[in-house]
Design a protein around this motif. Structure first.
Motif, mmCIF file in Angstrom:
data_model
loop_
_atom_site.group_PDB
_atom_site.id
_atom_site.type_symbol
_atom_site.label_atom_id
_atom_site.label_comp_id
_atom_site.label_asym_id
_atom_site.label_seq_id
_atom_site.Cartn_x
_atom_site.Cartn_y
_atom_site.Cartn_z
ATOM 1 N N GLU A 164 0.803 -0.999 0.011
ATOM 2 C CA GLU A 164 -0.118 -0.135 0.127
ATOM 3 C C GLU A 164 0.933 1.199 0.073
ATOM 4 O O GLU A 164 1.345 1.868 0.940
ATOM 5 C CB GLU A 164 -0.969 0.059 1.044
ATOM 6 N N ASN A 165 1.324 1.499 -1.228
ATOM 7 C CA ASN A 165 2.223 2.665 -1.503
ATOM 8 C C ASN A 165 1.684 3.898 -0.927
ATOM 9 O O ASN A 165 0.460 4.379 -0.863
ATOM 10 C CB ASN A 165 2.597 2.765 -3.131
ATOM 11 N N ASP A 166 2.520 4.994 -0.390
ATOM 12 C CA ASP A 166 1.954 6.205 0.506
ATOM 13 C C ASP A 166 1.318 6.919 -0.558
ATOM 14 O O ASP A 166 0.720 7.905 -0.237
ATOM 15 C CB ASP A 166 3.193 6.817 1.006
ATOM 16 N N ASN A 167 1.655 6.971 -2.045
ATOM 17 C CA ASN A 167 1.135 7.819 -2.960
ATOM 18 C C ASN A 167 -0.261 7.693 -3.490
ATOM 19 O O ASN A 167 -0.905 8.089 -4.391
ATOM 20 C CB ASN A 167 1.752 7.705 -4.283
ATOM 21 N N PHE A 168 -0.747 6.304 -3.049
ATOM 22 C CA PHE A 168 -2.253 5.641 -3.472
ATOM 23 C C PHE A 168 -3.277 5.593 -2.322
ATOM 24 O O PHE A 168 -2.645 5.635 -1.238
ATOM 25 C CB PHE A 168 -2.019 4.420 -4.087
ATOM 26 N N THR A 169 -4.384 5.643 -2.656
ATOM 27 C CA THR A 169 -5.350 5.518 -1.801
ATOM 28 C C THR A 169 -6.182 4.104 -2.222
ATOM 29 O O THR A 169 -6.483 4.130 -3.352
ATOM 30 C CB THR A 169 -6.536 6.715 -1.512
ATOM 31 N N GLY A 170 -6.743 3.406 -1.316
ATOM 32 C CA GLY A 170 -7.592 2.333 -1.681
ATOM 33 C C GLY A 170 -6.515 1.267 -2.373
ATOM 34 O O GLY A 170 -5.427 1.459 -2.278
ATOM 35 N N SER A 171 -7.257 -0.051 -3.132
ATOM 36 C CA SER A 171 -6.573 -0.798 -3.819
ATOM 37 C C SER A 171 -6.581 -0.559 -5.191
ATOM 38 O O SER A 171 -7.591 -0.193 -5.602
ATOM 39 C CB SER A 171 -7.155 -2.281 -3.436
ATOM 40 N N PRO A 172 -5.734 -1.152 -5.848
ATOM 41 C CA PRO A 172 -5.731 -1.209 -7.217
ATOM 42 C C PRO A 172 -6.669 -2.288 -8.245
ATOM 43 O O PRO A 172 -7.081 -3.095 -7.412
ATOM 44 C CB PRO A 172 -4.181 -1.340 -7.854
ATOM 45 N N THR A 173 -7.258 -1.836 -9.276
ATOM 46 C CA THR A 173 -7.795 -2.821 -10.195
ATOM 47 C C THR A 173 -6.775 -3.395 -11.057
ATOM 48 O O THR A 173 -5.981 -2.454 -11.799
ATOM 49 C CB THR A 173 -8.898 -1.954 -10.968
ATOM 50 N N ILE A 174 -6.525 -4.526 -11.249
ATOM 51 C CA ILE A 174 -5.715 -5.193 -12.031
ATOM 52 C C ILE A 174 -6.367 -6.207 -13.099
ATOM 53 O O ILE A 174 -7.143 -7.026 -12.697
ATOM 54 C CB ILE A 174 -4.673 -6.088 -11.401
ATOM 55 N N GLN A 175 -5.964 -5.931 -14.227
ATOM 56 C CA GLN A 175 -6.793 -7.019 -15.200
ATOM 57 C C GLN A 175 -5.473 -7.659 -16.044
ATOM 58 O O GLN A 175 -4.615 -6.864 -16.504
ATOM 59 C CB GLN A 175 -7.246 -6.310 -16.361
#
Length: 122
Positions: A52-63
């Protein structure tokens, strides 16, 4: 699906819900995660801090677009989207090279390119 591909699939699915335990269970203790020219993390503790990188919020969507395997190397090509704390959105494509050892990820080399990047040819 091979055991190595199952591990990579589990890793990606766990990343989409930021499930640290599931992600870490896919890794060897001496795992290395490298994004050439950006960073290199060694060991599960360093890997865990980057989930959970400090530059991001929430979880990513990955395809995952495609996944291929030869010997103990799995290559996954795909797309990722995420929300950044600065209000921008990550919209990128990736190619991840997973070096496997006994069904676990020993080294991950991530190549990431923003789809919003402006390219200049001179």
């Amino acid at each position: 699906m091979t055991p190595n591909k199952q591990t990579v699939t589990e890793y990606m699915e766990a990343f989409m819900v930021s499930d640290h335990k599931r992600i870490l269970d896919c890794l060897t203790n001496d795992v290395i995660w490298e994004m050439p020219g950006i960073y290199q993390h060694a060991g599960k503790e360093a890997f865990d801090k980057e989930i959970e990188n400090d530059n991001f919020t929430g979880s990513p969507t990955i395809q995952i677009i495609k996944m291929i395997e030869e010997n103990d190397i799995v290559i996954a090509e795909g797309a990722v989207q995420g929300n950044m704390k600065n209000g921008h959105k990550l919209d990128a494509v990736f190619c991840d090279v997973f070096e496997m050892e006994k069904g676990k990820i020993k080294k991950l080399t991530s190549y990431l390119m923003s789809k919003n990047a402006s390219l200049k040819f001179e």
